[in-house]
Design a protein around this motif. Structure first.
Motif, PDB file in Angstrom:
ATOM      1  N   SER A 152       0.823  -1.202   0.000  1.00 18.07           N
ATOM      2  CA  SER A 152       0.000   0.000   0.000  1.00 18.07           C
ATOM      3  C   SER A 152       0.861   1.257   0.000  1.00 18.07           C
ATOM      4  O   SER A 152       0.588   2.214  -0.734  1.00 18.07           O
ATOM      5  CB  SER A 152      -0.928   0.001   1.214  1.00 18.07           C
ATOM      6  OG  SER A 152      -1.718   1.173   1.237  1.00 18.07           O
ATOM      7  N   GLN A 278      -5.040   6.452   1.007  1.00 16.49           N
ATOM      8  CA  GLN A 278      -4.401   5.144   0.889  1.00 16.49           C
ATOM      9  C   GLN A 278      -3.859   4.644   2.216  1.00 16.49           C
ATOM     10  O   GLN A 278      -4.067   3.485   2.605  1.00 16.49           O
ATOM     11  CB  GLN A 278      -3.270   5.206  -0.138  1.00 16.49           C
ATOM     12  CG  GLN A 278      -2.625   3.853  -0.432  1.00 16.49           C
ATOM     13  CD  GLN A 278      -3.528   2.943  -1.235  1.00 16.49           C
ATOM     14  OE1 GLN A 278      -3.868   3.231  -2.367  1.00 16.49           O
ATOM     15  NE2 GLN A 278      -3.934   1.828  -0.651  1.00 16.49           N
ATOM     16  N   VAL A 281      -6.848   4.037   4.950  1.00 16.59           N
ATOM     17  CA  VAL A 281      -7.667   2.887   4.566  1.00 16.59           C
ATOM     18  C   VAL A 281      -6.880   1.589   4.745  1.00 16.59           C
ATOM     19  O   VAL A 281      -7.434   0.575   5.185  1.00 16.59           O
ATOM     20  CB  VAL A 281      -8.157   3.031   3.107  1.00 16.59           C
ATOM     21  CG1 VAL A 281      -8.790   1.729   2.611  1.00 16.59           C
ATOM     22  CG2 VAL A 281      -9.176   4.164   3.001  1.00 16.59           C
ATOM     23  N   THR A 282      -5.593   1.620   4.444  1.00 14.94           N
ATOM     24  CA  THR A 282      -4.767   0.425   4.616  1.00 14.94           C
ATOM     25  C   THR A 282      -4.714   0.000   6.077  1.00 14.94           C
ATOM     26  O   THR A 282      -4.746  -1.192   6.395  1.00 14.94           O
ATOM     27  CB  THR A 282      -3.356   0.672   4.086  1.00 14.94           C
ATOM     28  OG1 THR A 282      -3.435   0.941   2.688  1.00 14.94           O
ATOM     29  CG2 THR A 282      -2.466  -0.546   4.301  1.00 14.94           C
ATOM     30  N   ILE A 285      -7.814  -2.017   6.666  1.00 19.49           N
ATOM     31  CA  ILE A 285      -8.053  -3.284   5.958  1.00 19.49           C
ATOM     32  C   ILE A 285      -6.935  -4.298   6.099  1.00 19.49           C
ATOM     33  O   ILE A 285      -7.113  -5.470   5.736  1.00 19.49           O
ATOM     34  CB  ILE A 285      -8.266  -3.036   4.441  1.00 19.49           C
ATOM     35  CG1 ILE A 285      -6.963  -2.553   3.777  1.00 19.49           C
ATOM     36  CG2 ILE A 285      -9.404  -2.069   4.207  1.00 19.49           C
ATOM     37  CD1 ILE A 285      -7.032  -2.483   2.262  1.00 19.49           C
ATOM     38  N   GLN A 286      -5.760  -3.902   6.636  1.00 18.31           N
ATOM     39  CA  GLN A 286      -4.580  -4.752   6.475  1.00 18.31           C
ATOM     40  C   GLN A 286      -4.701  -6.124   7.137  1.00 18.31           C
ATOM     41  O   GLN A 286      -4.028  -7.073   6.729  1.00 18.31           O
ATOM     42  CB  GLN A 286      -3.332  -4.029   6.998  1.00 18.31           C
ATOM     43  CG  GLN A 286      -3.344  -3.679   8.469  1.00 18.31           C
ATOM     44  CD  GLN A 286      -2.070  -2.966   8.870  1.00 18.31           C
ATOM     45  OE1 GLN A 286      -1.025  -3.129   8.242  1.00 18.31           O
ATOM     46  NE2 GLN A 286      -2.131  -2.152   9.908  1.00 18.31           N
ATOM     47  N   ARG A 288      -7.750  -7.716   7.543  1.00 21.26           N
ATOM     48  CA  ARG A 288      -9.081  -8.238   7.247  1.00 21.26           C
ATOM     49  C   ARG A 288      -9.024  -9.296   6.144  1.00 21.26           C
ATOM     50  O   ARG A 288      -8.023  -9.435   5.459  1.00 21.26           O
ATOM     51  CB  ARG A 288     -10.027  -7.091   6.885  1.00 21.26           C
ATOM     52  CG  ARG A 288     -10.202  -6.100   8.031  1.00 21.26           C
ATOM     53  CD  ARG A 288     -11.181  -4.999   7.715  1.00 21.26           C
ATOM     54  NE  ARG A 288     -11.248  -4.042   8.819  1.00 21.26           N
ATOM     55  CZ  ARG A 288     -12.040  -4.160   9.876  1.00 21.26           C
ATOM     56  NH1 ARG A 288     -12.867  -5.200   9.959  1.00 21.26           N
ATOM     57  NH2 ARG A 288     -12.035  -3.265  10.838  1.00 21.26           N
ATOM     58  N   LEU A 293     -12.421  -8.464   0.872  1.00 23.42           N
ATOM     59  CA  LEU A 293     -11.960  -7.168   0.358  1.00 23.42           C
ATOM     60  C   LEU A 293     -11.958  -7.150  -1.173  1.00 23.42           C
ATOM     61  O   LEU A 293     -12.349  -6.152  -1.795  1.00 23.42           O
ATOM     62  CB  LEU A 293     -10.560  -6.858   0.890  1.00 23.42           C
ATOM     63  CG  LEU A 293     -10.443  -6.587   2.395  1.00 23.42           C
ATOM     64  CD1 LEU A 293      -8.978  -6.454   2.785  1.00 23.42           C
ATOM     65  CD2 LEU A 293     -11.224  -5.341   2.789  1.00 23.42           C
ATOM     66  N   SER A 297     -14.236  -4.769  -3.447  1.00 27.05           N
ATOM     67  CA  SER A 297     -13.576  -3.802  -4.327  1.00 27.05           C
ATOM     68  C   SER A 297     -13.946  -4.034  -5.789  1.00 27.05           C
ATOM     69  O   SER A 297     -14.092  -3.077  -6.556  1.00 27.05           O
ATOM     70  CB  SER A 297     -12.054  -3.859  -4.140  1.00 27.05           C
ATOM     71  OG  SER A 297     -11.528  -5.119  -4.521  1.00 27.05           O
ATOM     72  N   VAL A 330      -8.512  -0.125  -2.109  1.00 31.90           N
ATOM     73  CA  VAL A 330      -8.621  -1.410  -1.417  1.00 31.90           C
ATOM     74  C   VAL A 330      -8.007  -2.534  -2.245  1.00 31.90           C
ATOM     75  O   VAL A 330      -7.298  -3.403  -1.722  1.00 31.90           O
ATOM     76  CB  VAL A 330     -10.099  -1.725  -1.109  1.00 31.90           C
ATOM     77  CG1 VAL A 330     -10.249  -3.136  -0.540  1.00 31.90           C
ATOM     78  CG2 VAL A 330     -10.671  -0.697  -0.140  1.00 31.90           C
ATOM     79  N   ASN A 331      -8.247  -2.518  -3.552  1.00 33.28           N
ATOM     80  CA  ASN A 331      -7.840  -3.634  -4.407  1.00 33.28           C
ATOM     81  C   ASN A 331      -6.334  -3.748  -4.571  1.00 33.28           C
ATOM     82  O   ASN A 331      -5.783  -4.855  -4.507  1.00 33.28           O
ATOM     83  CB  ASN A 331      -8.501  -3.489  -5.783  1.00 33.28           C
ATOM     84  CG  ASN A 331      -8.105  -4.593  -6.737  1.00 33.28           C
ATOM     85  OD1 ASN A 331      -7.092  -4.505  -7.422  1.00 33.28           O
ATOM     86  ND2 ASN A 331      -8.918  -5.641  -6.793  1.00 33.28           N
ATOM     87  N   THR A 334      -4.227  -5.302  -1.596  1.00 32.18           N
ATOM     88  CA  THR A 334      -4.776  -6.623  -1.266  1.00 32.18           C
ATOM     89  C   THR A 334      -4.461  -7.630  -2.363  1.00 32.18           C
ATOM     90  O   THR A 334      -4.050  -8.769  -2.095  1.00 32.18           O
ATOM     91  CB  THR A 334      -6.302  -6.534  -1.073  1.00 32.18           C
ATOM     92  OG1 THR A 334      -6.615  -5.507  -0.125  1.00 32.18           O
ATOM     93  CG2 THR A 334      -6.860  -7.853  -0.580  1.00 32.18           C
TER      94      THR A 334
END
Length: 425
Positions: A152, A278, A281-282, A285-286, A288, A293, A297, A330-331, A334
């Motif tokens: 990210s 970025q 949000v990371t 989500i990191q 999860r 995700l 996304s 998100v994409n 991930t």
């Protein structure tokens, strides 16, 4: 209350420190190389304007050159992946960046149409060759639990550099397009120097048992890996959707009567949001579920572009950009982390090369797809198709990622990388 405004600053500083801390020193040198490289980006941004306005060629010829540039990226993706595994990450990076610097400088001096087209293909070939090596090296030097965060941060550097370079390139183009080519060549050469001086080889050494078992990973191994090739195919579908932000959206807005400046205002939201969101949000989500995700996304990307069919003002266009930009935020980390997770340690270069191929192929096909659909059916059909493709990709990720393998254990660092971990500060 005097302390009121201070608290958010303290929280932000703490969040930033936690985001960038704990990553190895080599990662930050690689990150710096990425940022410098993107700060010097010029060719990809202003190639069409250079050919049509400065050289006086037709839009069709400019499109041909752009396609050849993309074709070079397609060709180099797999080859660079093989080089990354066989020669090593560091030699591949050095060769790719040095040859990119030379080819970009050469392109600025080309005048004959055939020569420009040939060198543009060479630039695409060389500039794309560093991607598998960069991603494989990051996977080598960053702990599995930190990879989403690392990828990210690298993606953030790419977009920050691109945003700054896009603004700077406009001013440079007013003065001299040749200066832009030479500046990009010089900054790419600086990246090669950083790699040479600061980055040791990170390719994991084979254990005696692995050498005895002859566990060589070839391209056939990658192609026979059904789960991984499924992920590559889904990545291609998602990339086709994201590419419409730069190929389908400007055409559709132009046909609807909007100006290039209007498109510039709408698409600028993409870069601003990535730079602003970025990192936070990371953090969210990191840890999860990557399956969830990627499904979310993919749907956000498809329906974000699908909503464009209902846009009738710059504000609504900008709103749709917000939706699919969140999907991109998100994409990107991930997906890249998943690719590493599904790759064998000694085949990371080839696996990353195949993943890079999915994006390179999408950049080649997306302009053709958008042009054909808009010309024959109208822009509304293109946005509807994006929604369908995003849905298919989301369902595909849900199916392919069942029983996802666990993260591999953290390997001992090679002697050359056994240095204390430091924060970005």
């Amino acid at each position: 209350m005097t302390g009121g405004p201070v608290m958010p600053l303290v929280i932000m500083r703490r969040a930033l420190r936690e985001t960038v801390s704990g990553l190895p020193r080599e990662f930050w040198w690689l990150w710096t190389s990425t940022l410098v490289n993107r700060l010097g980006a010029f060719v990809a941004t202003f190639m069409a304007l250079y050919l049509t306005l400065d050289r006086g060629y037709s839009a069709a010829y400019a499109g041909l050159v752009a396609s050849l540039h993309g074709l070079g990226g397609v060709v180099s993706s797999v080859g660079a992946g093989v080089m990354t595994d066989r020669l090593g990450r560091r030699p591949t990076l050095l060769v790719a960046q040095a040859s990119t610097a030379l080819s970009v400088a050469l392109l600025g001096f080309m005048h004959h149409p055939a020569a420009i087209a040939a060198v543009a293909f060479l630039v695409g070939l060389t500039s794309n060759a560093s991607r598998p090596a960069v991603q494989a090296m990051m996977a080598d030097i960053v702990r599995p639990e930190d990879r989403v965060r690392a990828f990210s941060l690298n993606y953030w550097a790419i977009n920050l550099g691109f945003a700054v370079s896009s603004m700077g390139a406009g001013f440079i183009a007013e003065f001299s397009y040749l200066a832009g080519f030479l500046i990009e060549a010089a900054m790419t050469a600086v990246c090669a120097v950083v790699v040479f001086l600061k980055l040791p080889e990170s390719r994991p050494e084979r254990t005696p048992s692995e050498e005895k078992a002859d566990t060589e990973v070839g391209l056939g191994t990658v192609l026979r890996d059904g789960r991984y090739m499924g992920v590559v195919g889904l990545s291609f579908l998602v990339a086709l959707v994201f590419q419409q932000g730069s190929v389908g959206l400007p055409v559709a807005m132009g046909e609807a009567g909007f100006t290039p400046a209007d498109y510039g205002m709408a698409i600028a939201v993409n870069g601003v949001l990535i730079v602003a969101l970025q990192i936070p949000v990371t953090r969210f989500i990191q840890h999860r579920d990557p399956r969830r995700l990627l499904v979310i996304s993919s749907l956000l990307a498809g329906y974000g572009f699908g909503l464009t069919a209902f846009a009738g003002s710059i504000g609504v266009f900008a709103l749709t950009v917000c939706v699919w930009t969140l999907a991109e935020i998100v994409n990107a980390p991930t997906q890249t982390s998943l690719v590493v997770r599904l790759s064998p340690v000694h085949g990371r270069g080839r696996y990353q090369g195949m993943y890079t191929l999915s994006w390179a192929a999408a950049s080649l096909i997306a302009p053709l797809m958008s042009g054909l659909v808009i010309d024959h059916y109208g822009a509304e059909w293109l946005w509807g198709l994006c929604a369908v493709v995003g849905t298919v990709a989301g369902v595909g990720y849900a199916a392919v990622m069942r029983r996802l393998p666990a993260e591999e254990p953290v390997l001992a660092e090679p002697p050359s990388l056994a240095k204390p971990e430091v924060s970005a500060a």
